[in-house]
Structures are given as C-alpha cells and as structure tokens.
Design a protein around this motif. Structure first.
Motif, PDB file in Angstrom:
ATOM      1  N   VAL A 137       0.855  -1.186   0.000  1.00 47.48           N
ATOM      2  CA  VAL A 137       0.000   0.000   0.000  1.00 47.48           C
ATOM      3  C   VAL A 137       0.892   1.238   0.000  1.00 47.48           C
ATOM      4  N   GLU A 138       0.664   2.145  -0.945  1.00 51.19           N
ATOM      5  CA  GLU A 138       1.402   3.409  -0.938  1.00 51.19           C
ATOM      6  C   GLU A 138       0.669   4.392  -0.035  1.00 51.19           C
ATOM      7  N   VAL A 139       1.420   5.010   0.880  1.00 54.90           N
ATOM      8  CA  VAL A 139       0.824   5.831   1.932  1.00 54.90           C
ATOM      9  C   VAL A 139       1.549   7.171   2.037  1.00 54.90           C
ATOM     10  N   ILE A 140       0.783   8.245   2.224  1.00 51.26           N
ATOM     11  CA  ILE A 140       1.376   9.551   2.509  1.00 51.26           C
ATOM     12  C   ILE A 140       2.081   9.466   3.867  1.00 51.26           C
ATOM     13  N   PRO A 141       3.319   9.943   3.977  1.00 50.42           N
ATOM     14  CA  PRO A 141       4.115   9.742   5.196  1.00 50.42           C
ATOM     15  C   PRO A 141       3.419  10.132   6.498  1.00 50.42           C
ATOM     16  N   MET A 142       2.697  11.253   6.520  1.00 48.83           N
ATOM     17  CA  MET A 142       2.080  11.693   7.766  1.00 48.83           C
ATOM     18  C   MET A 142       0.927  10.789   8.210  1.00 48.83           C
ATOM     19  N   LEU A 157       1.057   7.343   8.139  1.00 51.03           N
ATOM     20  CA  LEU A 157       1.522   5.974   8.379  1.00 51.03           C
ATOM     21  C   LEU A 157       0.842   5.326   9.588  1.00 51.03           C
ATOM     22  N   ARG A 158       0.777   6.053  10.685  1.00 51.38           N
ATOM     23  CA  ARG A 158       0.181   5.479  11.895  1.00 51.38           C
ATOM     24  C   ARG A 158      -1.314   5.236  11.715  1.00 51.38           C
ATOM     25  N   LYS A 159      -2.007   6.223  11.171  1.00 50.94           N
ATOM     26  CA  LYS A 159      -3.452   6.105  10.986  1.00 50.94           C
ATOM     27  C   LYS A 159      -3.794   4.946  10.059  1.00 50.94           C
ATOM     28  N   VAL A 160      -3.090   4.849   8.948  1.00 51.34           N
ATOM     29  CA  VAL A 160      -3.358   3.770   7.997  1.00 51.34           C
ATOM     30  C   VAL A 160      -3.049   2.415   8.632  1.00 51.34           C
ATOM     31  N   SER A 161      -1.959   2.340   9.379  1.00 48.01           N
ATOM     32  CA  SER A 161      -1.595   1.085  10.048  1.00 48.01           C
ATOM     33  C   SER A 161      -2.685   0.643  11.019  1.00 48.01           C
ATOM     34  N   GLU A 162      -3.242   1.599  11.753  1.00 51.02           N
ATOM     35  CA  GLU A 162      -4.316   1.277  12.702  1.00 51.02           C
ATOM     36  C   GLU A 162      -5.546   0.725  11.984  1.00 51.02           C
ATOM     37  N   GLU A 163      -5.870   1.311  10.836  1.00 55.24           N
ATOM     38  CA  GLU A 163      -7.034   0.851  10.074  1.00 55.24           C
ATOM     39  C   GLU A 163      -6.795  -0.541   9.486  1.00 55.24           C
ATOM     40  N   ILE A 164      -5.571  -0.809   9.089  1.00 58.88           N
ATOM     41  CA  ILE A 164      -5.234  -2.127   8.546  1.00 58.88           C
ATOM     42  C   ILE A 164      -5.366  -3.200   9.632  1.00 58.88           C
ATOM     43  N   THR A 215     -12.117  -0.839   0.050  1.00 64.65           N
ATOM     44  CA  THR A 215     -12.024  -0.484   1.468  1.00 64.65           C
ATOM     45  C   THR A 215     -10.681   0.150   1.799  1.00 64.65           C
ATOM     46  N   ILE A 216      -9.602  -0.462   1.332  1.00 62.34           N
ATOM     47  CA  ILE A 216      -8.269   0.074   1.628  1.00 62.34           C
ATOM     48  C   ILE A 216      -8.048   1.397   0.906  1.00 62.34           C
ATOM     49  N   ASN A 217      -8.518   1.494  -0.334  1.00 68.21           N
ATOM     50  CA  ASN A 217      -8.381   2.752  -1.076  1.00 68.21           C
ATOM     51  C   ASN A 217      -9.085   3.910  -0.377  1.00 68.21           C
ATOM     52  N   ASN A 218     -10.149   3.604   0.365  1.00 65.76           N
ATOM     53  CA  ASN A 218     -10.944   4.647   1.027  1.00 65.76           C
ATOM     54  C   ASN A 218     -10.377   5.088   2.367  1.00 65.76           C
ATOM     55  N   ILE A 219      -9.295   4.466   2.824  1.00 60.86           N
ATOM     56  CA  ILE A 219      -8.664   4.894   4.075  1.00 60.86           C
ATOM     57  C   ILE A 219      -7.927   6.209   3.829  1.00 60.86           C
ATOM     58  N   SER A 220      -8.201   7.205   4.635  1.00 62.12           N
ATOM     59  CA  SER A 220      -7.535   8.503   4.483  1.00 62.12           C
ATOM     60  C   SER A 220      -6.028   8.339   4.640  1.00 62.12           C
ATOM     61  N   GLY A 221      -5.287   8.841   3.663  1.00 63.45           N
ATOM     62  CA  GLY A 221      -3.835   8.727   3.691  1.00 63.45           C
ATOM     63  C   GLY A 221      -3.299   7.678   2.737  1.00 63.45           C
ATOM     64  N   VAL A 222      -4.179   6.780   2.285  1.00 63.82           N
ATOM     65  CA  VAL A 222      -3.768   5.783   1.292  1.00 63.82           C
ATOM     66  C   VAL A 222      -3.777   6.430  -0.089  1.00 63.82           C
ATOM     67  N   VAL A 223      -2.673   6.292  -0.794  1.00 67.83           N
ATOM     68  CA  VAL A 223      -2.594   6.786  -2.168  1.00 67.83           C
ATOM     69  C   VAL A 223      -3.136   5.724  -3.119  1.00 67.83           C
ATOM     70  N   ASN A 279       6.735   8.827  -6.132  1.00 65.46           N
ATOM     71  CA  ASN A 279       5.860   9.950  -5.792  1.00 65.46           C
ATOM     72  C   ASN A 279       6.223  10.588  -4.454  1.00 65.46           C
ATOM     73  N   GLY A 280       7.290  10.100  -3.811  1.00 62.30           N
ATOM     74  CA  GLY A 280       7.735  10.659  -2.543  1.00 62.30           C
ATOM     75  C   GLY A 280       6.998  10.129  -1.333  1.00 62.30           C
ATOM     76  N   ASN A 281       6.349   8.989  -1.478  1.00 68.34           N
ATOM     77  CA  ASN A 281       5.568   8.415  -0.382  1.00 68.34           C
ATOM     78  C   ASN A 281       6.213   7.152   0.182  1.00 68.34           C
ATOM     79  N   CYS A 282       5.529   6.556   1.164  1.00 69.64           N
ATOM     80  CA  CYS A 282       6.018   5.348   1.831  1.00 69.64           C
ATOM     81  C   CYS A 282       5.204   4.132   1.394  1.00 69.64           C
TER      82      CYS A 282
END
Length: 217
Positions: free
Chosen positions: A132-137, A139-146, A184-192, A163-166
C-alpha cells in the motif's frame, strides 16, 4: 530457470504490440526483459508511457521516445507484470513500489496485458502480502485501520516511492472478497493506492512455462 521463463514471455508478447502505437509499460524484472525486446522494434512504435522512473531510464537508453500520459486521451495497450495473479486474472502488484503509477496507466489503457512466469500464477490470493502506498504523515493512521481489518502492517524501511511516499506491506490478511477489499483500503484517508488490481483486471494473461506460453483471456 525463472529468468529463462521471463525472457520467453517478454519476447512472446511483442506480437501483441500494434504498429505505430503508444504503449504503457510497467516495471520489474520481467518488464526489464521486455524493454530489451522492445528496443528491437522501436522504429515501429511512436513511444512509451513508463510506469516507473527505473523503467523510464531503461527506455531512454534504448532511444525510445517517452510520452507524457497527460498528452493522451487514451492508451492503445499497457503491458506489465505482477507479483501474483489468480485464476480470475486479478493481480497483486507493488513489490517494486510503482503500484500507483502503474494503476493510473492501466486505467487509461484500452487493453491490459499481464506477463508472468508460472511461479506467479496461483488459484487464490488467501494471505498474500499486499503493498500500500501511503502519505508519510498518515503511516500510523493507515496502520491502525489495517489492523482493524485483520492485517499486520509492516513499514517498508528505507524505501521512498517515485511519488515521494512510503510503502506499508500488509501481512496475514485473508483476502475473501478482493474487489471489496481494494475499495475499502483505497478509502482509508492517507492511502494513495493499494496493490490490489481487481477492479481493473488484465484483459490478457500470458503465463510462461518451460514448454509453452499459455494465453488466458
């Protein structure tokens, strides 16, 4: 052995490249072989839209014109490989980190051809690793949702996408409904972008075996 299979399918797919076309190209070891093969017929195509900076560099070395996707209404064909492909022709991609650009290009292409060796072709995804490509800021929020979804997120250390992401790699997540999971994963805020290519599947899958190339529609 697998390098031989990759070379075989990379050469075989050339017959599907239309003359005077603009094609999209993904990334990865199989695609590297394809770029070498494409250089032999470079005069018969107008140019290439690359799916990664690594692929772009290799294409430029072959003196093949690079085309900006924004200059096109659509794309004749997109050729890429995958980490895993199931019998429904759904794909998991992103081990190389280029999943977002590859997903964008595939969405524009009239035809998507996926080329793989036999080790990548499986019946079910089950618990395959999902990048999953994630905006750096985020990371924690997306990890919690996963974790809420039942997966184990692992941050890919020392890796930055084009693209400069993680990248977060999801482990131990049972994939029951791949299309719903992609949404579902695409709809998580912060997921690219997520490395599930299930809503936009391949139109043609070429699987390389020792004695043949299997064409699956």
């Amino acid at each position: 052995m697998f390098n031989t299979l990759k070379k075989s399918v990379a050469k075989f797919v050339l017959k599907y490249v239309p003359k005077n076309s603009i094609i999209g190209i993904g990334s990865g070891s199989t695609i590297n072989y394809f770029i070498k093969e494409l250089s032999n017929i470079s005069s018969s195509i107008r140019g290439v839209v690359p799916g990664s900076l690594v692929s772009e560099k290799k294409i430029r070395k072959c003196n093949i014109p690079i085309i900006d996707l924004n200059s096109l209404e659509n794309l004749d064909i997109y050729i890429d490989s995958a980490d895993k492909v199931n019998t429904s022709m759904e794909m998991i991609k992103g081990r190389g980190g280029a999943l977002t650009r590859e997903k964008i290009i595939s969405s524009v292409a009239k035809k998507f051809i996926c080329i793989i060796d036999k080790s990548k072709y499986i019946k079910h995804f089950d618990c395959c690793v999902i990048p999953v490509e994630v905006i750096p800021m985020a990371l924690r929020k997306v990890s919690e949702e996963i974790i809420k979804l039942g997966g184990m997120p692992k941050y890919r250390e020392n890796f930055i996408t084009d693209n400069g992401n993680c990248i977060i790699d999801i482990h131990n997540l049972y994939i029951k409904n791949s299309i719903n999971l992609e949404k579902t994963i695409n709809n998580i805020s912060g997921v690219v972008s997520v490395g599930l290519f299930c809503m936009r599947k391949a139109d043609l899958l070429l699987v390389s075996y020792a004695d043949k190339i299997k064409e699956i529609y």
